[in-house]
Write an enzyme that holds these catalytic residues in place. Structure first.
Site, short mmCIF file in Angstrom:
data_model
loop_
_atom_site.label_atom_id
_atom_site.label_comp_id
_atom_site.label_asym_id
_atom_site.label_seq_id
_atom_site.Cartn_x
_atom_site.Cartn_y
_atom_site.Cartn_z
N ASP A 28 55.35 48.56 0.24
CA ASP A 28 54.97 49.94 0.55
C ASP A 28 54.55 50.60 -0.76
OD1 ASP A 28 54.72 52.38 1.75
OD2 ASP A 28 56.65 52.29 2.77
N ASP A 152 48.28 51.40 2.84
CA ASP A 152 49.24 51.29 1.74
C ASP A 152 50.51 50.55 2.11
OD1 ASP A 152 50.36 53.10 3.42
OD2 ASP A 152 50.90 54.54 1.88
N GLU A 153 50.45 49.72 3.13
CA GLU A 153 51.67 49.11 3.62
C GLU A 153 51.39 47.77 4.26
OE1 GLU A 153 53.62 51.94 6.24
OE2 GLU A 153 54.83 50.27 6.97
#
Length: 502
Positions: A28, A152-153
């Site tokens: 993350d 973003d993960e």
DNA sequence: TCTGGGGTCCTAGGACCC
DNA sequence: TCTGGGGTCCTAGGACCC
């Protein structure tokens, strides 16, 4: 797994998950947008930074997309109106800044605080995507299976790359090692360093080195625990939850820390006296089901550390949409114009991605926040921008007199036709080859032009009218085929209920 | 909290079919 | 014609996530 645990050492979760222990990472990125801005503008490092969209200086619209941790210290939160966020941040003493990008303000005296200055930058998705692709490159290099959840993960299954074996480097890994290296950030029995932890650190370091942005990593034997772990020590966190410790790791956390528990569910649980993940784990499953429906059962399992979902790559999107806020208005021309623009945008994106759609819908949000949606399905999948517009406008008619503050257009029941896969990302130029497609014809009842995109060779030049007339048979075949496809994606009924974390 | 934009999944009710 | 059960599809709304 052999040799890892002693017989009888399995705590909490009995024989339920006796399969081999997997190693799952959840990666993350820390306040990703802000980190990206700092990457290309290093002066922003250490300063409270707010990245948002839809905000023009002097306006009150616009919301925070990401706030740096420094900004969060001042109380700035995600989704907060930009104007409010900027109020919270210290002012730049010199004010001015023709750019309007600094958190300056006319009415207030300059911030008294030290050198920190609140900053605002507008979202620049294109740039963030470019940084994200460097991150993903590292991830794909480090894992055989990667599920990208968002920009973003991501989840990684690294079972084949590392292991849960303990690392007893040199002296016994005792908590006594006060003078040694800093204790593992691992929650749970931190004294037991694992090979997996080392590998996670390697991945984390590579991301920072090669993409230039920081990440937090959670390591656990399943997805949902890894997810919670990555969140547990942000930013720059590395939290390891070895097999057998998941339930005890989760137990003290508030219910909201569980993936899938938002404000509503948190409230519902609190009402029946359930405050922590441990409470959830101990609660009678039927009680949870009574309060939350089937999700209760799932939540119960997750809280006990049970989650056998496999990490799989993300499939194709299920819908595409575009929406935009506007000053609340009842003006019909404004509304129609907005919807037409959104429709064109969505249709273009669908075409760029090489997908057909069978359902067209709109969203109209009336103040204060009443969300209305309307949708209409077509007899068959199409790629037809003018149809998106005409259907969307038609659906909008119902809100002709309504005051709206936000409008949206969506296409769904997407169909990435097999034949077009190869040209994903751009068949627009080639596929409209020579053939004057049905675009000019107006043989539909409402006179809208038809530009049905053929799904396969045999459907070349089929128009929507053809679809409508063509015996139900065709449509049914199509529907049936789709059903099989989605069935195939869920081997068991459980998965369809359980797949929250897509 | 006077809430931005892009998604996913689930549920419930109605239509329709057998 | 007052009446069963099962299944699917569609629409609308809601909760949640980043």
């Amino acid at each position: 797994m052999n040799g890892g645990t002693l017989p009888g050492m399995d705590d909490a979760h009995g024989p339920a998950d006796s399969g081999p222990d997997r190693v799952v990472f959840h990666v993350d990125m820390d306040c990703f947008y802000a980190s990206c801005e700092r990457l290309r503008e290093p002066e922003l490092r250490g300063e409270p930074l707010v990245v948002g969209m839809g905000y023009e200086p002097g306006e009150t619209a616009g919301a925070v997309a990401t706030a740096s941790y420094e900004a969060r210290e001042f109380g700035v939160e995600s989704a907060m109106p930009i104007s409010e966020a900027l109020e919270l941040l210290p002012r730049r003493a010199g004010a001015g800044e023709g750019t309007g990008c600094e958190a300056t303000d006319d009415g207030k005296e300059p911030g008294t605080g030290g050198t920190e200055t609140g900053r605002y930058r507008p979202v620049d998705l294109e740039f963030y995507e470019s940084v994200a692709s460097e991150v993903k490159a590292v991830l794909h290099d480090c894992a055989d299976v990667v599920r990208e959840v968002s920009i973003d993960e991501a989840y990684l299954d690294v079972t084949d790359r590392t292991a849960w074996d303990a690392v007893d480097a040199g002296n016994g890994s005792d908590p006594d090692g006060d003078d040694g290296p800093a204790p593992s950030t691992a929650a749970g029995p931190a004294d037991a360093r694992t090979v997996a932890e080392g590998y996670a650190r390697h991945v984390k370091d590579r991301i920072e080195r090669e993409a230039g942005v920081p990440a937090s990593v959670g390591v656990a034997p399943n997805m949902s625990a890894a997810k919670v772990a990555s969140d547990a020590d942000k930013p720059d966190g590395l939290v390891v939850v070895p097999p057998g410790t998941v339930a005890s790791f989760l137990a003290p956390l508030p219910t909201a820390a569980l993936h899938g528990v938002g404000p509503v569910t948190e409230r519902t649980l609190a009402d029946i006296g359930i405050e922590t993940a441990g409470d959830v784990a101990e609660a009678d499953a039927e009680t949870l089901v009574a309060a939350l429906g089937d999700r209760g059962r799932l939540l119960s399992r997750r809280a006990r550390g049970e989650d056998d979902r496999e990490v799989t790559p993300r499939g194709l999107p299920k819908s595409l949409s575009r929406e935009s806020s506007l000053p609340a208005t009842a003006d019909e021309a404004t509304k129609r114009e907005t919807v037409a623009t959104l429709a064109a945008d969505v249709a273009r994106r669908a075409r760029d991605r090489g997908c057909l759609y069978r359902t067209i819908g709109i969203k109209a949000v009336e103040p204060p926040f009443d969300v209305n949606t309307r949708a209409r399905s077509l007899p068959g999948p199409v790629d037809d921008p003018s149809l998106v517009e005409s259907v969307a406008l038609d659906l909008l008619d119902e809100f002709a007199d309504a005051r709206v503050r936000k409008l949206g257009v969506r296409v769904s029941k997407l169909d990435f036709a097999a034949g077009d896969q190869a040209t994903l990302g751009g068949f627009a130029e080639e596929d409209t080859d020579g053939e004057p497609t049905a675009g000019g014809e107006t043989d539909r009842p409402d006179g809208a032009p038809t530009g049905t995109r053929p799904k396969g060779e045999e459907r070349e030049r089929m128009t929507l009218a053809d679809w409508a007339e063509a015996d139900v048979e065709t449509g049914l075949d199509d529907a049936a085929r789709h059903d099989e496809e989605s069935e195939d994606e869920r081997p068991d009924g459980q998965a369809s209920l359980g797949d929250w974390s897509s």
